[in-house]
Design an enzyme around this catalytic site. Structure first.
Site, PDB file in Angstrom:
ATOM      1  N   LYS A 151       0.842  -1.201   0.000  1.00 14.49           N
ATOM      2  CA  LYS A 151       0.000   0.000   0.000  1.00 14.49           C
ATOM      3  C   LYS A 151       0.879   1.253   0.000  1.00 14.49           C
ATOM      4  O   LYS A 151       0.650   2.185  -0.780  1.00 14.49           O
ATOM      5  CB  LYS A 151      -0.922   0.002   1.225  1.00 14.49           C
ATOM      6  CG  LYS A 151      -2.033  -1.047   1.150  1.00 14.49           C
ATOM      7  CD  LYS A 151      -2.769  -1.211   2.485  1.00 14.49           C
ATOM      8  CE  LYS A 151      -3.814  -2.329   2.406  1.00 14.49           C
ATOM      9  NZ  LYS A 151      -4.500  -2.568   3.691  1.00 14.49           N
ATOM     10  N   GLN A 175      -3.641  -1.226   9.906  1.00 15.33           N
ATOM     11  CA  GLN A 175      -3.835  -2.574   9.362  1.00 15.33           C
ATOM     12  C   GLN A 175      -4.377  -3.509  10.446  1.00 15.33           C
ATOM     13  O   GLN A 175      -3.910  -3.517  11.577  1.00 15.33           O
ATOM     14  CB  GLN A 175      -2.498  -3.103   8.811  1.00 15.33           C
ATOM     15  CG  GLN A 175      -2.618  -4.400   8.050  1.00 15.33           C
ATOM     16  CD  GLN A 175      -3.377  -4.275   6.727  1.00 15.33           C
ATOM     17  OE1 GLN A 175      -3.429  -3.198   6.125  1.00 15.33           O
ATOM     18  NE2 GLN A 175      -3.966  -5.354   6.266  1.00 15.33           N
ATOM     19  N   ASP A 220      -9.897   3.681   5.007  1.00 16.39           N
ATOM     20  CA  ASP A 220     -10.389   2.300   4.984  1.00 16.39           C
ATOM     21  C   ASP A 220     -11.920   2.249   4.972  1.00 16.39           C
ATOM     22  O   ASP A 220     -12.503   1.217   4.676  1.00 16.39           O
ATOM     23  CB  ASP A 220      -9.928   1.570   6.252  1.00 16.39           C
ATOM     24  CG  ASP A 220      -8.822   0.564   5.988  1.00 16.39           C
ATOM     25  OD1 ASP A 220      -8.758   0.043   4.862  1.00 16.39           O
ATOM     26  OD2 ASP A 220      -8.040   0.300   6.925  1.00 16.39           O
TER      27      ASP A 220
HETATM   28  N1  GUN Z   1      -6.959  -6.428   7.041  1.00 17.54           N
HETATM   29  C1  GUN Z   1      -7.501  -7.132   6.034  1.00 17.54           C
HETATM   30  N2  GUN Z   1      -8.056  -6.304   5.125  1.00 17.54           N
HETATM   31  C2  GUN Z   1      -7.853  -5.050   5.577  1.00 17.54           C
HETATM   32  C3  GUN Z   1      -8.185  -3.765   5.067  1.00 17.54           C
HETATM   33  O1  GUN Z   1      -8.792  -3.583   4.018  1.00 17.54           O
HETATM   34  N3  GUN Z   1      -7.772  -2.724   5.822  1.00 17.54           N
HETATM   35  C4  GUN Z   1      -7.121  -2.885   6.996  1.00 17.54           C
HETATM   36  N4  GUN Z   1      -6.779  -1.789   7.687  1.00 17.54           N
HETATM   37  N5  GUN Z   1      -6.802  -4.050   7.497  1.00 17.54           N
HETATM   38  C5  GUN Z   1      -7.164  -5.131   6.768  1.00 17.54           C
END
Ligand code: GUN
Length: 249
Positions: free
Chosen positions: A16, A60, A83
């Protein structure tokens, strides 16, 4: 932001931040130790909320067990919640009001739209009811006038319901759960699963759909890896730009 060293999270967060930098955004990976306390993480989120140079905050998941993810998500400024997990943004999404939509569900919709087939009037079946995929995907499909069914672990005769789907979204988290006999001929099949399988002693990624057999029946189908995953990152970048533009408007 990442707390601890979950191997999958390491890859996701690195990718990311890397994509952000490639696009000319300032992507910074903030990495904290597994032992970080909840209070410390909440203070870090507060610091980023107040920093006017920060447009997007992503923590995350999963987090180490001493930290309540709900408290952390609630602490993020909804205007910086790229998110789309904050309850304000979840509420806005379900009301159909412009918000930061969660990235994987937004990516799923883009993939369906890329077929050129209208979503309106179609029967969409979503398998899985998680807060980060199943529920928001269902909300986005409903907004686009699909007839939506959500299936989950307690659903009776799931295979028969899946077979009715013009659009089938698999977000269960079980490798190759969806078999060819559960797919309506010519359906649009979107595979959100990322499952780690050991095949002949080697690690392999598998989706929730048995891709090889399913691709003989489906009209359109997404692979794992290479389908939904890259779209999630693309939608995250889009949300970050949207958040930056709104904060300056
Ligand atoms: N863990 C699994 N998918 C995601 C996501 O889209 N965002 C975040 N922050 N954590 C995740």
């Amino acid at each position: 932001m990442r707390v601890g060293s979950d191997p999958a999270s390491e890859v996701y967060v690195r990718n990311k931040a890397k994509k952000a930098r490639e696009l000319g955004l300032e992507g910074t990976e903030l990495i904290h130790p597994e032992t970080m306390s909840e209070a410390e993480l909440l203070a870090e989120v507060e610091r980023l909320n107040r920093d006017d140079d920060v447009d997007g905050i992503l923590v995350q998941l999963p987090l180490p067990k001493q930290i309540d993810p709900m408290k952390v998500i609630d602490a993020i400024d909804p205007a910086k919640d790229v998110d789309g997990f904050h309850p304000i943004n979840v509420g806005m999404l379900h009301l159909g009001r412009p918000s930061l939509a969660p990235c994987t569900p937004a990516g799923v919709i883009r993939l369906i739209e890329s077929t050129g087939q209208p979503i309106e009037g179609k029967h969409a079946v979503v398998i899985g009811r998680s807060d980060i995929v199943g529920k928001p995907v269902a909300a986005l499909l409903l907004q686009r006038h699909a007839t939506v069914t959500i299936c989950h672990s307690r659903t009776r005769d799931l295979a028969a319901i899946a077979r009715e789907a013009d659009v089938l979204v698999a977000a269960i988290g079980k490798a190759r759960f969806v078999t060819a006999d559960m797919i309506k001929p010519s359906a649009i099949v979107i595979d959100v699963g990322i499952n780690r399988l050991i095949v002949d002693g080697a690690g392999k990624l598998a989706g929730d759909v048995d891709f090889n057999a399913a691709s003989e029946v489906a009209g359109w189908i997404t692979p794992v890896p290479g389908g939904v995953g890259p779209m999630t990152i693309a939608m995250l970048m889009k949300n970050t730009v949207t958040a930056a533009e709104r904060r300056r408007a």
